[in-house]
Design an enzyme around this catalytic site. Structure first.
Site, PDB file in Angstrom:
ATOM      1  N   ASN A   1       0.862  -1.186   0.000  1.00 29.62           N
ATOM      2  CA  ASN A   1       0.000   0.000   0.000  1.00 29.62           C
ATOM      3  C   ASN A   1       0.895   1.232   0.000  1.00 29.62           C
ATOM      4  OD1 ASN A   1      -1.852   2.002   0.396  1.00 29.62           O
ATOM      5  ND2 ASN A   1      -2.177   1.545   2.567  1.00 29.62           N
ATOM      6  N   TRP A   2       0.940   1.896  -1.138  1.00 27.29           N
ATOM      7  CA  TRP A   2       1.840   3.055  -1.256  1.00 27.29           C
ATOM      8  C   TRP A   2       1.224   4.337  -0.698  1.00 27.29           C
ATOM      9  CZ3 TRP A   2       4.008   2.467  -6.960  1.00 27.29           C
ATOM     10  CH2 TRP A   2       4.916   1.407  -6.985  1.00 27.29           C
ATOM     11  N   LYS A   3      -0.002   4.272  -0.249  1.00 30.96           N
ATOM     12  CA  LYS A   3      -0.677   5.458   0.307  1.00 30.96           C
ATOM     13  C   LYS A   3      -0.533   6.635  -0.680  1.00 30.96           C
ATOM     14  CE  LYS A   3       0.554   3.659   4.795  1.00 30.96           C
ATOM     15  NZ  LYS A   3       0.040   3.674   6.142  1.00 30.96           N
TER      16      LYS A   3
ATOM     17  N   HIS B   1      -9.560   0.998   4.853  1.00 30.84           N
ATOM     18  CA  HIS B   1      -8.251   1.184   5.493  1.00 30.84           C
ATOM     19  C   HIS B   1      -8.436   2.133   6.681  1.00 30.84           C
ATOM     20  CE1 HIS B   1      -4.132   2.529   6.141  1.00 30.84           C
ATOM     21  NE2 HIS B   1      -3.769   1.394   5.553  1.00 30.84           N
TER      22      HIS B   1
ATOM     23  N   GLU C   1      -6.869   4.589   7.700  1.00 29.65           N
ATOM     24  CA  GLU C   1      -6.740   6.030   7.372  1.00 29.65           C
ATOM     25  C   GLU C   1      -8.025   6.543   6.727  1.00 29.65           C
ATOM     26  OE1 GLU C   1      -3.027   5.654   5.254  1.00 29.65           O
ATOM     27  OE2 GLU C   1      -2.091   5.076   7.153  1.00 29.65           O
TER      28      GLU C   1
ATOM     29  N   GLU D   1      -5.457  -5.196  10.526  1.00 30.52           N
ATOM     30  CA  GLU D   1      -4.440  -4.172  10.739  1.00 30.52           C
ATOM     31  C   GLU D   1      -4.766  -3.416  12.018  1.00 30.52           C
ATOM     32  OE1 GLU D   1      -2.390  -2.937   6.886  1.00 30.52           O
ATOM     33  OE2 GLU D   1      -4.223  -1.778   6.969  1.00 30.52           O
TER      34      GLU D   1
ATOM     35  N   GLY E   1       2.163   2.224  10.834  1.00 27.28           N
ATOM     36  CA  GLY E   1       3.101   3.340  10.720  1.00 27.28           C
ATOM     37  C   GLY E   1       3.740   3.754  12.035  1.00 27.28           C
TER      38      GLY E   1
ATOM     39  N   SER F   1       3.246  -2.067  10.460  1.00 30.69           N
ATOM     40  CA  SER F   1       4.694  -1.984  10.698  1.00 30.69           C
ATOM     41  C   SER F   1       5.451  -3.258  10.329  1.00 30.69           C
ATOM     42  CB  SER F   1       4.975  -1.579  12.141  1.00 30.69           C
ATOM     43  OG  SER F   1       4.499  -0.257  12.368  1.00 30.69           O
TER      44      SER F   1
ATOM     45  N   GLY G   1       2.737  -1.018   4.315  1.00 36.02           N
ATOM     46  CA  GLY G   1       2.727   0.383   3.903  1.00 36.02           C
ATOM     47  C   GLY G   1       4.148   0.893   3.721  1.00 36.02           C
ATOM     48  N   GLY G   2       4.649   1.587   4.754  1.00 36.21           N
ATOM     49  CA  GLY G   2       5.940   2.279   4.675  1.00 36.21           C
ATOM     50  C   GLY G   2       7.071   1.458   4.068  1.00 36.21           C
TER      51      GLY G   2
HETATM   52  C1  PEP Z   1      -0.881   0.120   5.832  1.00 36.57           C
HETATM   53  O1  PEP Z   1      -0.853   1.247   5.352  1.00 36.57           O
HETATM   54  O2  PEP Z   1      -1.795  -0.652   5.541  1.00 36.57           O
HETATM   55  C2  PEP Z   1       0.185  -0.269   6.754  1.00 36.57           C
HETATM   56  C3  PEP Z   1       0.136  -1.451   7.316  1.00 36.57           C
HETATM   57  O3  PEP Z   1       1.191   0.643   6.953  1.00 36.57           O
HETATM   58  P1  PEP Z   1       2.614   0.365   7.674  1.00 36.57           P
HETATM   59  O4  PEP Z   1       3.168  -0.906   7.089  1.00 36.57           O
HETATM   60  O5  PEP Z   1       3.438   1.562   7.325  1.00 36.57           O
HETATM   61  O6  PEP Z   1       2.353   0.217   9.128  1.00 36.57           O
END
Ligand code: PEP
Length: 249
Positions: free
Chosen positions: A9-11, A96, A98, A168, A174, A213, A234-235
């Site tokens: 997930n590149w957000k 998600h 966010e 999640e 994050g 994470s 994500g990150g």
């Molecule tokens: C996400 O955006 O779904 C996520 C899990 O982010 P991160 O890996 O940065 O915690």
């Protein structure tokens, strides 16, 4: 045994140019694999470029980060599932954290979105997870099951059987904090139990991913845990070298 799923997930990162550069580098170092599924979720503005870059790699799927529950209309700034499909997307993220926390996406909205996505022939990837205060109050399972049951409530049984779910925990997204594999396993097992009952035994195709994470150091342990069918990252997916290590686990 089903293949593990690795979803990036590149957000709100990487426009078309950066997307092209990233994907060309990734494809050059990652030959086709038939023992795992990879999904990229670029931003809506980069979907078409990503679809083009991935056109000869059916082992890699393209997903859209969010769609509206209507297929078209006067919804300024929104993305239609039909437009995403036209770019090559076959998966769509829904709910998600966010989207839920920053954009007011409710359980009922996720249900409408899941139904629209499935009707268009795409696979919904429904995200569920508790906030830190809910985690501390010990109500994780009731939050997750409420989000799950409402989110899939408008799907027909045949659509339900192919859904993807990502657990999640919001406090892990994050933040650098990851759920312990044994704790995530308990939630994943509850999610799977729900599908087993709803589908009367035919659960094989429902995949439950973990997100929060994940990085190149903890990915292998998480994906090896019982009940964890894959990872939503994500990150750490933004760095092509780190992502290549994660999908190679
Ligand atoms: C996400 O955006 O779904 C996520 C899990 O982010 P991160 O890996 O940065 O915690």
């Amino acid at each position: 045994m089903q293949k593990p799923v690795f979803a990036a997930n590149w957000k709100m990162h990487y426009g078309p140019q950066e997307t092209r550069t990233y994907l060309l580098k990734f494809l050059a170092s990652y030959p086709p694999h038939d023992d795992r599924t990879i999904i990229f979720f670029p931003s809506a503005a980069s979907l078409a470029v990503a679809g083009f870059a991935l056109r000869d790699r059916p082992d890699i799927l393209l997903g859209v980060q969010n769609v509206h529950w209507e297929e078209k209309g006067a919804f300024t700034g929104e993305t239609s599932v039909l437009m995403a499909r036209d770019c090559g997307a076959t998966v769509a993220l829904v709910g998600h954290s966010e989207r839920r926390q920053l954009f007011g996406e409710t359980d009922e909205m996720t249900a409408r979105k899941c139904a629209t996505i499935a009707r268009a022939g795409l696979t919904p990837l429904l995200c569920v997870g508790e906030r830190l205060d809910e985690h501390e109050r010990g109500i994780t399972q009731s939050i997750v099951m409420r989000q799950l049951k409402t989110g899939v409530s408008r799907l027909e049984k045949s659509q339900l059987a192919t859904v993807l779910v990502a657990y999640e925990p919001v406090w892990a997204i994050g933040t650098g904090k990851t759920a312990k594999p044994e704790d995530a396993t308990v939630v994943h097992a509850a999610i799977r139990r729900y599908f087993r009952e709803a589908l009367a035994g035919q659960t094989d195709s429902v995949r439950v991913l973990y997100g929060g994470s994940v990085n190149a150091e903890n990915a292998a342990e998480l994906v090896a845990a019982p009940e964890i069918d894959g990872l939503l990252v994500g990150g750490a997916s933004l760095d092509v070298d780190v992502w290549t290590r994660i999908v190679g686990t």
